[in-house]
Design a protein around this motif. Structure first.
Motif, PDB file in Angstrom:
ATOM      1  N   VAL A 157     -11.279  -7.942  -5.178  1.00 29.37           N
ATOM      2  CA  VAL A 157     -11.413  -6.503  -4.882  1.00 29.37           C
ATOM      3  C   VAL A 157     -10.437  -5.755  -5.988  1.00 29.37           C
ATOM      4  O   VAL A 157      -9.341  -5.336  -5.598  1.00 29.37           O
ATOM      5  CB  VAL A 157     -10.763  -6.119  -3.532  1.00 29.37           C
ATOM      6  N   PRO A 158     -11.095  -5.399  -6.959  1.00 26.24           N
ATOM      7  CA  PRO A 158     -10.379  -4.712  -8.117  1.00 26.24           C
ATOM      8  C   PRO A 158      -9.626  -3.384  -7.634  1.00 26.24           C
ATOM      9  O   PRO A 158     -10.394  -2.369  -7.215  1.00 26.24           O
ATOM     10  CB  PRO A 158     -11.028  -4.468  -9.109  1.00 26.24           C
ATOM     11  N   LEU A 159      -8.400  -3.113  -7.540  1.00 25.42           N
ATOM     12  CA  LEU A 159      -7.629  -1.927  -7.036  1.00 25.42           C
ATOM     13  C   LEU A 159      -7.744  -0.974  -8.250  1.00 25.42           C
ATOM     14  O   LEU A 159      -6.506  -0.921  -9.040  1.00 25.42           O
ATOM     15  CB  LEU A 159      -6.565  -2.219  -6.483  1.00 25.42           C
ATOM     16  N   GLN A 160      -8.813  -0.383  -8.499  1.00 29.86           N
ATOM     17  CA  GLN A 160      -8.812   0.506  -9.881  1.00 29.86           C
ATOM     18  C   GLN A 160      -7.912   1.571 -10.001  1.00 29.86           C
ATOM     19  O   GLN A 160      -7.182   1.991 -11.184  1.00 29.86           O
ATOM     20  CB  GLN A 160     -10.360   0.834 -10.094  1.00 29.86           C
ATOM     21  N   ILE A 161      -7.425   2.453  -8.881  1.00 25.04           N
ATOM     22  CA  ILE A 161      -6.530   3.322  -8.742  1.00 25.04           C
ATOM     23  C   ILE A 161      -5.003   2.846  -9.312  1.00 25.04           C
ATOM     24  O   ILE A 161      -4.695   3.468 -10.226  1.00 25.04           O
ATOM     25  CB  ILE A 161      -6.582   3.882  -7.457  1.00 25.04           C
ATOM     26  N   THR A 162      -4.790   1.612  -8.549  1.00 29.82           N
ATOM     27  CA  THR A 162      -3.377   1.285  -8.753  1.00 29.82           C
ATOM     28  C   THR A 162      -3.377   0.614 -10.393  1.00 29.82           C
ATOM     29  O   THR A 162      -2.450   1.025 -11.039  1.00 29.82           O
ATOM     30  CB  THR A 162      -3.293   0.046  -7.891  1.00 29.82           C
ATOM     31  N   GLU A 163      -4.501  -0.027 -10.714  1.00 30.25           N
ATOM     32  CA  GLU A 163      -4.429  -0.406 -12.113  1.00 30.25           C
ATOM     33  C   GLU A 163      -4.048   0.726 -12.954  1.00 30.25           C
ATOM     34  O   GLU A 163      -3.572   0.855 -13.856  1.00 30.25           O
ATOM     35  CB  GLU A 163      -5.803  -1.100 -12.594  1.00 30.25           C
ATOM     36  N   THR A 164      -4.867   1.828 -12.736  1.00 29.38           N
ATOM     37  CA  THR A 164      -4.739   3.247 -13.531  1.00 29.38           C
ATOM     38  C   THR A 164      -3.512   3.666 -13.500  1.00 29.38           C
ATOM     39  O   THR A 164      -2.934   4.275 -14.420  1.00 29.38           O
ATOM     40  CB  THR A 164      -5.934   3.898 -13.165  1.00 29.38           C
ATOM     41  N   VAL A 165      -2.897   3.785 -12.205  1.00 26.98           N
ATOM     42  CA  VAL A 165      -1.533   4.234 -12.187  1.00 26.98           C
ATOM     43  C   VAL A 165      -0.638   3.513 -13.035  1.00 26.98           C
ATOM     44  O   VAL A 165       0.174   4.296 -13.815  1.00 26.98           O
ATOM     45  CB  VAL A 165      -1.139   4.215 -10.719  1.00 26.98           C
ATOM     46  N   ILE A 166      -0.812   2.318 -13.159  1.00 28.39           N
ATOM     47  CA  ILE A 166       0.098   1.446 -13.855  1.00 28.39           C
ATOM     48  C   ILE A 166       0.123   1.717 -15.367  1.00 28.39           C
ATOM     49  O   ILE A 166       1.037   2.070 -16.233  1.00 28.39           O
ATOM     50  CB  ILE A 166       0.000  -0.191 -13.828  1.00 28.39           C
ATOM     51  N   ALA A 167      -1.167   2.227 -15.898  1.00 29.40           N
ATOM     52  CA  ALA A 167      -1.437   2.158 -17.178  1.00 29.40           C
ATOM     53  C   ALA A 167      -0.960   3.862 -17.622  1.00 29.40           C
ATOM     54  O   ALA A 167      -0.441   4.068 -18.572  1.00 29.40           O
ATOM     55  CB  ALA A 167      -2.854   2.181 -17.766  1.00 29.40           C
ATOM     56  N   VAL A 168      -1.335   4.708 -16.601  1.00 31.58           N
ATOM     57  CA  VAL A 168      -0.748   5.900 -16.987  1.00 31.58           C
ATOM     58  C   VAL A 168       0.670   6.219 -17.087  1.00 31.58           C
ATOM     59  O   VAL A 168       1.363   6.984 -17.817  1.00 31.58           O
ATOM     60  CB  VAL A 168      -1.382   7.161 -15.825  1.00 31.58           C
ATOM     61  N   ASN A 169       1.246   5.490 -16.041  1.00 31.20           N
ATOM     62  CA  ASN A 169       2.698   5.631 -16.114  1.00 31.20           C
ATOM     63  C   ASN A 169       3.463   4.986 -17.361  1.00 31.20           C
ATOM     64  O   ASN A 169       4.282   5.620 -18.036  1.00 31.20           O
ATOM     65  CB  ASN A 169       3.353   4.755 -14.593  1.00 31.20           C
ATOM     66  N   ALA A 201       0.753  -1.237  -0.061  1.00 33.51           N
ATOM     67  CA  ALA A 201      -0.022  -0.258  -0.176  1.00 33.51           C
ATOM     68  C   ALA A 201       0.728   1.303  -0.109  1.00 33.51           C
ATOM     69  O   ALA A 201       0.475   2.283  -0.569  1.00 33.51           O
ATOM     70  CB  ALA A 201      -1.080  -0.016   1.234  1.00 33.51           C
ATOM     71  N   ALA A 202       2.063   1.212   0.881  1.00 29.08           N
ATOM     72  CA  ALA A 202       2.897   2.469   0.816  1.00 29.08           C
ATOM     73  C   ALA A 202       3.296   2.568  -0.728  1.00 29.08           C
ATOM     74  O   ALA A 202       3.591   3.702  -1.055  1.00 29.08           O
ATOM     75  CB  ALA A 202       3.795   2.164   2.051  1.00 29.08           C
ATOM     76  N   ASN A 203       4.096   1.634  -1.010  1.00 32.19           N
ATOM     77  CA  ASN A 203       4.597   1.662  -2.554  1.00 32.19           C
ATOM     78  C   ASN A 203       3.757   2.278  -3.741  1.00 32.19           C
ATOM     79  O   ASN A 203       3.817   3.156  -4.459  1.00 32.19           O
ATOM     80  CB  ASN A 203       5.411   0.682  -2.833  1.00 32.19           C
ATOM     81  N   ALA A 204       2.436   1.478  -3.658  1.00 29.67           N
ATOM     82  CA  ALA A 204       1.304   1.992  -4.823  1.00 29.67           C
ATOM     83  C   ALA A 204       0.978   3.498  -4.282  1.00 29.67           C
ATOM     84  O   ALA A 204       0.867   4.265  -5.326  1.00 29.67           O
ATOM     85  CB  ALA A 204       0.301   1.078  -4.352  1.00 29.67           C
ATOM     86  N   PHE A 205       1.094   3.809  -2.967  1.00 28.57           N
ATOM     87  CA  PHE A 205       0.500   5.217  -2.684  1.00 28.57           C
ATOM     88  C   PHE A 205       1.702   6.294  -3.428  1.00 28.57           C
ATOM     89  O   PHE A 205       1.294   7.151  -4.008  1.00 28.57           O
ATOM     90  CB  PHE A 205       0.262   5.471  -1.307  1.00 28.57           C
TER      91      PHE A 205
END
Ligand code: NAD
Length: 438
Positions: free
Chosen positions: A280-292, A209-213
């Motif tokens: 529990v799809p983690l949509q924010i994290t998934e979007t971060v990966i795509a945007v990066n 969670a810390a790294n994803a944040f």
């Protein structure tokens, strides 16, 4: 305390050396014979500022040693730390736990007397319980315990982070394991830092969670930088204005070419997979990966625009290939996406990096390496600033521009300004999230 550290990579070696500096007796184990031979000769296989001196001091004091043999290091240890790699598993984004489980099996064979087996590697929720099960196949209940102790150090500042952590997280199930972990970290108590005791699952989750944040924070500011370019705002001013808000903070708010490195890319992918596994799809994290990913692609487009639509025949000097300064680590560095695009597009590419050449030579074929930015700039059409090493922060820009065939700069770390570049004679200057000067 007697400690065995399994794995002498960026985390294992730094942790082992620092624990020995606390006064513990530490044996570092690695299955890579070359690494162990180097360590025994007193050479540090990675570049991490200050590590050589600290390692030499503790070897000389007789508290720190290196071996390929796991069994004698583990027998009689109070704690055995697993600090092996957990890279992305090919194909599905999961963390590859094969090294962790293989280490656990070997440890189980060698345990002798009550020992806490501590996972320091970054591992998905449930892994510590699996480590427990693996060891329990060989060892009697009560003769060992497991603990989750994720590591938060940053490469390039690893010793200071280990010695002066914001917090230490320890997931335990029993008082006995908690006591051992408390004894290991006691030397740090003098500095009054928080030690957060949790259950195993929470400790495992905290790390991801810390790294994803943090990855989200970087990606957020990168996206705002894209908006700034369109609306005529300056991302540096925007970051400053945002970061002074105590609820936001100014760290990880620097726009750039997208995050890379040994942790954020693999840990965000692994967290997204954990979410999918538990429905529990983690949509924010998934979007971060795509945007990066999109950020890195955008950088290539920016460079292409600067080159008039094609890299063919252009001479490009790239300053910095490691994923950040003060490390030799190239894992998932933006250079690994950008440099092949330049080479593939027909550019003649020259690279300069204070520590990245050794790793980079194998990873970036078809380029020339230079030791000095001014030599790299000679006859070049574009200078790309990709990693913000101190060596590249105070260049004599007039001299650089004077060396170039076409004086154009792509400052992907926003170190300089359009005014600096113009005054030095650059005909074009592009950066991230600020007005370009062409
Ligand atoms: P690394 O790849 O640099 O080092 C891993 C080492 O473990 C290698 O030297 C390898 O030879 C050794 N190894 C593998 N299996 C072994 C075994 N069975 N016995 C003995 N040695 C073995 O990895 P790293 O960057 O140090 O990362 C280790 C873990 O720490 C990962 O889970 C990572 O996510 C986590 N982490 C890394 C960082 C970082 O900045 N690098 C920060 C925090 C957490």
């Amino acid at each position: 305390m007697k400690i065995a550290m399994i794995g002498t990579g960026y985390v294992g070696l730094v942790s082992g050396v620092c624990f020995s500096d606390f006064g513990h007796e530490v044996v570092c184990v690695d299955k890579n014979p070359e690494k162990v031979a180097q360590l025994k000769r007193g050479e540090v296989p990675i570049y991490e500022p200050g590590l050589d001196v600290l390692m030499a001091r503790n070897v000389a004091a007789g508290r720190l040693s290196f071996t390929e043999k796991l069994a004698p290091a583990v027998a009689g240890a109070d704690a055995v730390f697993i600090a092996v790699g957990t890279p992305t598993r090919r194909g599905d984004g999961h963390a590859d736990l094969s090294y962790v489980f293989a280490a656990a099996e070997e440890i189980a064979e060698a345990l002798d007397g009550f020992t806490v087996v501590v996972t320091k590697s970054t591992v998905p929720v449930g892994t510590n319980r699996k480590v427990y099960e693996i060891i329990a196949r060989t060892c009697a209940e009560g003769s060992f315990d497991v603990a989750s102790n994720p590591e938060f150090l940053r490469e390039g500042a690893a010793i200071d982070d280990f010695m002066r952590p914001d917090r230490v997280v320890v997931g335990v199930e029993t008082d006995r394991a908690r006591e051992v972990m408390g004894d290991i970290y006691r030397p740090l108590f003098l500095r009054d830092f928080p030690i957060v005791y949790t259950d195993l699952e929470s400790a495992e989750t905290i790390k991801y969670a810390a790294n994803a944040f943090l990855a989200t924070k970087i990606t957020f500011i990168n996206e705002i930088a894209m908006l700034c370019e369109r609306v005529g705002a300056d991302i540096k001013a925007v970051s400053k204005g945002m970061g002074l808000d105590g609820r936001i903070g100014n760290k990880f708010l620097h726009a750039g070419p997208g995050y890379g490195g040994s942790c954020f890319p693999k840990d965000t992918k692994a967290l997204a997979r954990i979410g999918q596994d538990f429905a529990v799809p983690l949509q924010i994290t998934e979007t971060v990966i795509a945007v990066n990913e999109e950020m890195k692609r955008r950088m290539i487009e920016k460079l292409k625009d600067l080159c008039g639509g094609s890299f063919n025949g252009k001479v490009v000097a790239v300053l910095g290939v490691t994923f950040k300064p003060n490390t030799d680590d190239m894992r998932e560095a933006p250079s690994l996406t950008i440099v092949p695009a330049l080479v593939g597009g027909g550019a003649e590419v020259r690279l300069v990096d204070p520590q990245g050449r050794r790793e980079g030579e194998a990873l970036l074929p078809g380029v020339a390496w230079e030791d000095d930015p001014y030599a790299a700039a000679k006859g070049a059409d574009v200078l790309v600033l990709l990693t913000e090493w101190n060596e590249f922060r105070a260049l004599d820009l007039s001299r650089v521009a004077g060396e170039m065939r076409t004086a154009q700069m792509a400052d992907l770390r926003n170190i300089y300004s359009a005014e600096d570049a113009r005054a030095a004679g650059f005909e074009a200057y592009i950066c991230v999230g600020r007005p370009d000067a062409t």
